[in-house]
Design an enzyme around this catalytic site. Structure first.
Site, PDB file in Angstrom:
ATOM      1  N   GLY A   1     -18.134   2.474  -3.591  1.00  0.00           N
ATOM      2  CA  GLY A   1     -19.013   3.637  -3.578  1.00  0.00           C
ATOM      3  C   GLY A   1     -20.402   3.364  -4.103  1.00  0.00           C
ATOM      4  O   GLY A   1     -21.305   4.199  -3.951  1.00  0.00           O
ATOM      5  N   LEU A   2     -20.618   2.201  -4.698  1.00  0.00           N
ATOM      6  CA  LEU A   2     -21.921   1.898  -5.291  1.00  0.00           C
ATOM      7  C   LEU A   2     -23.032   1.898  -4.244  1.00  0.00           C
ATOM      8  O   LEU A   2     -24.173   2.281  -4.535  1.00  0.00           O
ATOM      9  CB  LEU A   2     -21.865   0.528  -5.984  1.00  0.00           C
ATOM     10  CG  LEU A   2     -23.031   0.198  -6.912  1.00  0.00           C
ATOM     11  CD1 LEU A   2     -22.954   1.027  -8.185  1.00  0.00           C
ATOM     12  CD2 LEU A   2     -23.040  -1.287  -7.261  1.00  0.00           C
TER      13      LEU A   2
ATOM     14  N   TYR B   1       0.830  -1.200   0.000  1.00  0.00           N
ATOM     15  CA  TYR B   1       0.000   0.000   0.000  1.00  0.00           C
ATOM     16  C   TYR B   1       0.874   1.263   0.000  1.00  0.00           C
ATOM     17  O   TYR B   1       1.961   1.271   0.565  1.00  0.00           O
ATOM     18  CB  TYR B   1      -0.908   0.043   1.217  1.00  0.00           C
ATOM     19  CG  TYR B   1      -2.047  -0.953   1.227  1.00  0.00           C
ATOM     20  CD1 TYR B   1      -2.341  -1.739   0.113  1.00  0.00           C
ATOM     21  CD2 TYR B   1      -2.833  -1.117   2.360  1.00  0.00           C
ATOM     22  CE1 TYR B   1      -3.383  -2.639   0.141  1.00  0.00           C
ATOM     23  CE2 TYR B   1      -3.880  -2.021   2.390  1.00  0.00           C
ATOM     24  CZ  TYR B   1      -4.145  -2.786   1.277  1.00  0.00           C
ATOM     25  OH  TYR B   1      -5.179  -3.687   1.306  1.00  0.00           O
TER      26      TYR B   1
ATOM     27  N   SER C   1     -14.202  -3.618   1.000  1.00  0.00           N
ATOM     28  CA  SER C   1     -15.105  -2.918   0.090  1.00  0.00           C
ATOM     29  C   SER C   1     -16.556  -3.033   0.525  1.00  0.00           C
ATOM     30  O   SER C   1     -17.418  -3.479  -0.238  1.00  0.00           O
ATOM     31  CB  SER C   1     -14.949  -3.425  -1.349  1.00  0.00           C
ATOM     32  OG  SER C   1     -15.543  -2.541  -2.280  1.00  0.00           O
ATOM     33  N   PRO C   2     -16.870  -2.622   1.763  1.00  0.00           N
ATOM     34  CA  PRO C   2     -18.259  -2.742   2.234  1.00  0.00           C
ATOM     35  C   PRO C   2     -19.248  -1.909   1.437  1.00  0.00           C
ATOM     36  O   PRO C   2     -20.438  -2.238   1.390  1.00  0.00           O
ATOM     37  CB  PRO C   2     -18.178  -2.265   3.687  1.00  0.00           C
ATOM     38  CG  PRO C   2     -16.972  -1.388   3.728  1.00  0.00           C
ATOM     39  CD  PRO C   2     -16.001  -2.008   2.772  1.00  0.00           C
ATOM     40  N   LEU C   3     -18.775  -0.832   0.803  1.00  0.00           N
ATOM     41  CA  LEU C   3     -19.662   0.004  -0.019  1.00  0.00           C
ATOM     42  C   LEU C   3     -19.480  -0.291  -1.503  1.00  0.00           C
ATOM     43  O   LEU C   3     -20.015   0.422  -2.351  1.00  0.00           O
ATOM     44  CB  LEU C   3     -19.403   1.493   0.253  1.00  0.00           C
ATOM     45  CG  LEU C   3     -19.492   1.944   1.707  1.00  0.00           C
ATOM     46  CD1 LEU C   3     -19.408   3.466   1.800  1.00  0.00           C
ATOM     47  CD2 LEU C   3     -20.762   1.434   2.367  1.00  0.00           C
TER      48      LEU C   3
ATOM     49  N   GLY D   1     -24.630   5.805  -1.697  1.00  0.00           N
ATOM     50  CA  GLY D   1     -25.453   6.932  -2.141  1.00  0.00           C
ATOM     51  C   GLY D   1     -24.981   7.515  -3.457  1.00  0.00           C
ATOM     52  O   GLY D   1     -25.026   8.727  -3.667  1.00  0.00           O
TER      53      GLY D   1
END
Length: 329
Positions: free
Chosen positions: A220-221, A53, A215-217, A224
């Site tokens: 970004g999808l 990273y 990647s819980p979202l 919101g």
């Protein structure tokens, strides 16, 4: 902040993991430090990073290893190291020369020493294999990992992005050596991507592994994206994976955001709260670029989803279920 045990171990970890992938690549060191301060103050004791990273591939900016160095300097402040369960990863390629990546015994040893130096610590709490290496026999991998454990440089070993059968092979090989084996699997899992339910989650549960989800979202999808699109904010939430998925799943995401609006809860909070209801999940990783994003993630811990809401989320984002029932009959 609620806490739980990491799989079958006696290690206590927070129900949210602070992901540091943006530190150094997108978020500068000062802001990264403020985010880590705020996370620790909020009770998050589980920090996740990786040796590679620090380099932003999209912008071709930053350098590999920079994130571990930022985390290491922050940990050097009095008292921080003892409070943090520190997880990092090994596998990534560090150059074109042979043996500069993968899971050979040689690279595991070299990569661990390099991570310890960058992190400024004498041990790694959870050392995770970032990917499966099909070229290396498990006897070699466990010999290298067991040596690091015996030396006190690594306390627990985990995996990331493994298939269910990889977990099974790893654990059976560890059992032959009377080793503890894997204690955690870090995998892609969220409302919109539930493939892990087929075999990864059942394997982890059967072998007593904690599950850390990234990647819980979903890029970004689930955060919101349509509302941000209407507001003219197209930063990340409408690029990369989120953009391609949105083109295919716009109607589904619209229904999801409408449900969240009816609940009066931001979509990102609902997505994180849903993961916290999953019995197999130890903790989702939140990877804030800003302090505001961390604060938003912390809200999700207090969100309670009613059974009717969970049923509606299953209807909007149906999972395939566990194998073999999911495909055999």
């Amino acid at each position: 902040m609620p806490y739980t045990r990491l799989g079958r171990t006696g290690l206590t970890v927070s129900r949210l993991v602070l992901g540091t992938m943006n530190f150094g690549a997108i978020t500068d060191e000062q802001d990264s430090g403020e985010i880590m301060d705020a996370a620790l103050d909020a009770g998050i004791n589980f920090f996740d990073t990786a040796d590679v990273y620090g380099h932003d591939r999209q912008r071709d900016w930053g350098t590999k290893g920079a994130t571990e160095e930022i985390v290491g300097r922050w940990l050097g402040r009095a008292g921080h190291r003892d409070k943090v369960v520190l997880a990092t990863k090994v596998y990534g390629n560090w150059g074109d020369w042979p043996n500069s990546g993968g899971l050979s015994a040689r690279h595991i040893r070299t990569a661990c020493e390099d991570s310890l130096r960058r992190l400024g610590t004498d041990h790694i709490d959870l050392y995770q294999m970032h990917h499966i290496d099909r070229r290396v026999p498990w006897e070699e991998i466990w010999q290298a990992m067991d040596l690091l454990v015996a030396q006190g440089k690594v306390l627990y070993v985990g995996s990331s992005n493994f298939a269910g059968w990889h977990i099974a092979r790893a654990q059976e090989a560890a059992a032959r050596r009377s080793s503890l084996g894997l204690v955690a699997e870090q995998c892609l899992y969220n409302l919109a991507q539930r493939a892990a339910e087929a075999e990864v989650l059942p394997a982890a549960q059967a072998y007593g592994l904690g599950v850390i989800t990234w990647s819980p979202l979903y890029g970004g999808l689930l955060g919101g994206v349509l509302a941000k699109e209407r507001a003219g904010d197209r930063h990340r939430s409408a690029t990369g994976r989120a953009a391609s998925e949105l083109a295919r799943r716009r109607e589904q995401i619209q229904a999801y955001e409408q449900l969240c609006a009816e609940l009066g809860t931001p979509p990102g909070d609902v997505a994180l709260a849903w993961l916290l209801t999953r019995p197999e999940v130890t903790a989702p990783i939140v990877g804030p670029r800003t302090r505001a994003q961390l604060d938003a993630a912390l809200r999700a811990v207090r969100v309670e989803l009613e059974d009717a809401t969970l049923a509606e989320l299953d209807r909007l984002f149906p999972g395939q279920g566990a194998a073999p029932e999911s495909f055999a009959w």
